[in-house]
Design a protein around this motif. Sequence first.
Motif, PDB file in Angstrom:
ATOM      1  N   ILE A   1     -17.746  35.601  29.616  1.00 40.71           N
ATOM      2  CA  ILE A   1     -19.079  35.056  29.858  1.00 40.71           C
ATOM      3  C   ILE A   1     -19.076  33.597  29.428  1.00 40.71           C
ATOM      4  O   ILE A   1     -18.721  33.279  28.294  1.00 40.71           O
ATOM      5  CB  ILE A   1     -20.145  35.840  29.074  1.00 40.71           C
ATOM      6  N   THR A   2     -19.476  32.710  30.325  1.00 37.68           N
ATOM      7  CA  THR A   2     -19.522  31.278  30.027  1.00 37.68           C
ATOM      8  C   THR A   2     -20.965  30.876  29.766  1.00 37.68           C
ATOM      9  O   THR A   2     -21.840  31.118  30.590  1.00 37.68           O
ATOM     10  CB  THR A   2     -18.955  30.446  31.197  1.00 37.68           C
ATOM     11  N   THR A   3     -21.203  30.281  28.614  1.00 38.34           N
ATOM     12  CA  THR A   3     -22.531  29.815  28.229  1.00 38.34           C
ATOM     13  C   THR A   3     -22.408  28.362  27.805  1.00 38.34           C
ATOM     14  O   THR A   3     -21.486  27.996  27.081  1.00 38.34           O
ATOM     15  CB  THR A   3     -23.085  30.645  27.053  1.00 38.34           C
ATOM     16  N   VAL A   4     -23.346  27.538  28.261  1.00 36.26           N
ATOM     17  CA  VAL A   4     -23.316  26.120  27.935  1.00 36.26           C
ATOM     18  C   VAL A   4     -24.514  25.797  27.043  1.00 36.26           C
ATOM     19  O   VAL A   4     -25.649  26.138  27.372  1.00 36.26           O
ATOM     20  CB  VAL A   4     -23.341  25.249  29.206  1.00 36.26           C
ATOM     21  N   TYR A   5     -24.232  25.149  25.925  1.00 44.53           N
ATOM     22  CA  TYR A   5     -25.256  24.739  24.968  1.00 44.53           C
ATOM     23  C   TYR A   5     -25.344  23.223  24.950  1.00 44.53           C
ATOM     24  O   TYR A   5     -24.365  22.532  25.207  1.00 44.53           O
ATOM     25  CB  TYR A   5     -24.899  25.227  23.560  1.00 44.53           C
ATOM     26  N   THR A   6     -26.510  22.707  24.617  1.00 47.27           N
ATOM     27  CA  THR A   6     -26.699  21.272  24.450  1.00 47.27           C
ATOM     28  C   THR A   6     -26.694  20.959  22.960  1.00 47.27           C
ATOM     29  O   THR A   6     -27.416  21.591  22.190  1.00 47.27           O
ATOM     30  CB  THR A   6     -28.032  20.815  25.083  1.00 47.27           C
ATOM     31  N   VAL A   7     -25.858  19.986  22.575  1.00 48.67           N
ATOM     32  CA  VAL A   7     -25.708  19.602  21.174  1.00 48.67           C
ATOM     33  C   VAL A   7     -25.919  18.095  21.057  1.00 48.67           C
ATOM     34  O   VAL A   7     -25.437  17.335  21.891  1.00 48.67           O
ATOM     35  CB  VAL A   7     -24.308  19.986  20.652  1.00 48.67           C
ATOM     36  N   THR A   8     -26.637  17.678  20.027  1.00 47.15           N
ATOM     37  CA  THR A   8     -26.834  16.255  19.791  1.00 47.15           C
ATOM     38  C   THR A   8     -26.068  15.826  18.548  1.00 47.15           C
ATOM     39  O   THR A   8     -25.808  16.636  17.661  1.00 47.15           O
ATOM     40  CB  THR A   8     -28.323  15.906  19.628  1.00 47.15           C
TER      41      THR A   8
ATOM     42  N   ALA B   1     -18.390  15.118  23.933  1.00 53.57           N
ATOM     43  CA  ALA B   1     -19.236  14.124  23.267  1.00 53.57           C
ATOM     44  C   ALA B   1     -19.918  13.183  24.247  1.00 53.57           C
ATOM     45  O   ALA B   1     -21.011  12.702  23.988  1.00 53.57           O
ATOM     46  CB  ALA B   1     -18.413  13.312  22.264  1.00 53.57           C
ATOM     47  N   ALA B   2     -19.290  12.925  25.376  1.00 48.39           N
ATOM     48  CA  ALA B   2     -19.841  11.964  26.333  1.00 48.39           C
ATOM     49  C   ALA B   2     -21.177  12.418  26.913  1.00 48.39           C
ATOM     50  O   ALA B   2     -22.083  11.612  27.104  1.00 48.39           O
ATOM     51  CB  ALA B   2     -18.847  11.719  27.464  1.00 48.39           C
ATOM     52  N   THR B   3     -21.308  13.716  27.160  1.00 44.00           N
ATOM     53  CA  THR B   3     -22.529  14.215  27.807  1.00 44.00           C
ATOM     54  C   THR B   3     -23.297  15.236  26.978  1.00 44.00           C
ATOM     55  O   THR B   3     -24.407  15.606  27.344  1.00 44.00           O
ATOM     56  CB  THR B   3     -22.203  14.801  29.192  1.00 44.00           C
ATOM     57  N   GLY B   4     -22.715  15.733  25.879  1.00 44.39           N
ATOM     58  CA  GLY B   4     -23.438  16.597  24.957  1.00 44.39           C
ATOM     59  C   GLY B   4     -23.313  18.101  25.102  1.00 44.39           C
ATOM     60  O   GLY B   4     -23.796  18.820  24.241  1.00 44.39           O
TER      61      GLY B   4
ATOM     62  N   ILE C   1     -23.882  30.828  17.097  1.00 50.53           N
ATOM     63  CA  ILE C   1     -23.397  29.565  17.665  1.00 50.53           C
ATOM     64  C   ILE C   1     -24.119  28.405  16.976  1.00 50.53           C
ATOM     65  O   ILE C   1     -23.504  27.421  16.575  1.00 50.53           O
ATOM     66  CB  ILE C   1     -23.624  29.513  19.191  1.00 50.53           C
ATOM     67  N   GLY C   2     -25.429  28.537  16.827  1.00 49.99           N
ATOM     68  CA  GLY C   2     -26.229  27.494  16.181  1.00 49.99           C
ATOM     69  C   GLY C   2     -25.804  27.245  14.750  1.00 49.99           C
ATOM     70  O   GLY C   2     -25.706  26.087  14.315  1.00 49.99           O
ATOM     71  N   THR C   3     -25.528  28.300  14.012  1.00 52.03           N
ATOM     72  CA  THR C   3     -25.089  28.158  12.628  1.00 52.03           C
ATOM     73  C   THR C   3     -23.740  27.449  12.559  1.00 52.03           C
ATOM     74  O   THR C   3     -23.539  26.558  11.723  1.00 52.03           O
ATOM     75  CB  THR C   3     -25.007  29.529  11.938  1.00 52.03           C
TER      76      THR C   3
ATOM     77  N   THR D   1     -21.238  22.193  11.004  1.00 49.74           N
ATOM     78  CA  THR D   1     -20.324  21.073  11.211  1.00 49.74           C
ATOM     79  C   THR D   1     -21.061  19.737  11.193  1.00 49.74           C
ATOM     80  O   THR D   1     -20.439  18.689  11.310  1.00 49.74           O
ATOM     81  CB  THR D   1     -19.529  21.209  12.530  1.00 49.74           C
ATOM     82  N   GLY D   2     -22.399  19.775  11.070  1.00 45.51           N
ATOM     83  CA  GLY D   2     -23.172  18.544  10.944  1.00 45.51           C
ATOM     84  C   GLY D   2     -23.858  18.066  12.206  1.00 45.51           C
ATOM     85  O   GLY D   2     -24.274  16.920  12.282  1.00 45.51           O
ATOM     86  N   TYR D   3     -23.990  18.936  13.190  1.00 44.25           N
ATOM     87  CA  TYR D   3     -24.600  18.556  14.459  1.00 44.25           C
ATOM     88  C   TYR D   3     -25.823  19.425  14.718  1.00 44.25           C
ATOM     89  O   TYR D   3     -26.085  20.374  14.002  1.00 44.25           O
ATOM     90  CB  TYR D   3     -23.568  18.676  15.597  1.00 44.25           C
ATOM     91  N   THR D   4     -26.547  19.117  15.780  1.00 44.34           N
ATOM     92  CA  THR D   4     -27.782  19.833  16.080  1.00 44.34           C
ATOM     93  C   THR D   4     -27.685  20.542  17.417  1.00 44.34           C
ATOM     94  O   THR D   4     -27.416  19.904  18.452  1.00 44.34           O
ATOM     95  CB  THR D   4     -28.977  18.849  16.116  1.00 44.34           C
ATOM     96  N   LEU D   5     -27.903  21.848  17.411  1.00 47.98           N
ATOM     97  CA  LEU D   5     -27.961  22.641  18.642  1.00 47.98           C
ATOM     98  C   LEU D   5     -29.365  22.498  19.210  1.00 47.98           C
ATOM     99  O   LEU D   5     -30.337  22.839  18.561  1.00 47.98           O
ATOM    100  CB  LEU D   5     -27.657  24.109  18.359  1.00 47.98           C
TER     101      LEU D   5
END
Length: 94
Positions: free
Chosen positions: A23-30, A58-61, A76-78, A83-87
């Motif tokens: 299953i492929t899932t795509v998340y947006t991370v800032t 990193a280029a598109t998030g 996934i969010g945890t 690692t210091g980023y935001t889901l």
Amino acid sequence: MSCCSSEGHHSGGGTDIAFTAGITTVYTVTGMTCGHCEQSISAAVSALDGVHAGQADAATGPVTVVSAAEPSDALIGTAITNTGYTLSGRASAH
């Protein structure tokens, strides 16, 4: 806080991961700004039980996760937060 300086600089390269079936899932991370950011997130997500592979861009998030079953957004969010980023949420699921 990311792994990079306030100017977004860090030495390191991107990660290329060959995805397996699942299953492929795509998340947006800032907060990602470089290849080291990608590596940190990719490694953290890939280490989760049931995840075959994870790859950050990193280029598109987006962070693409391939898993055996429907992934837990909370896990996934945890992993990403640790690692210091935001889901920001799911971009799409296939």
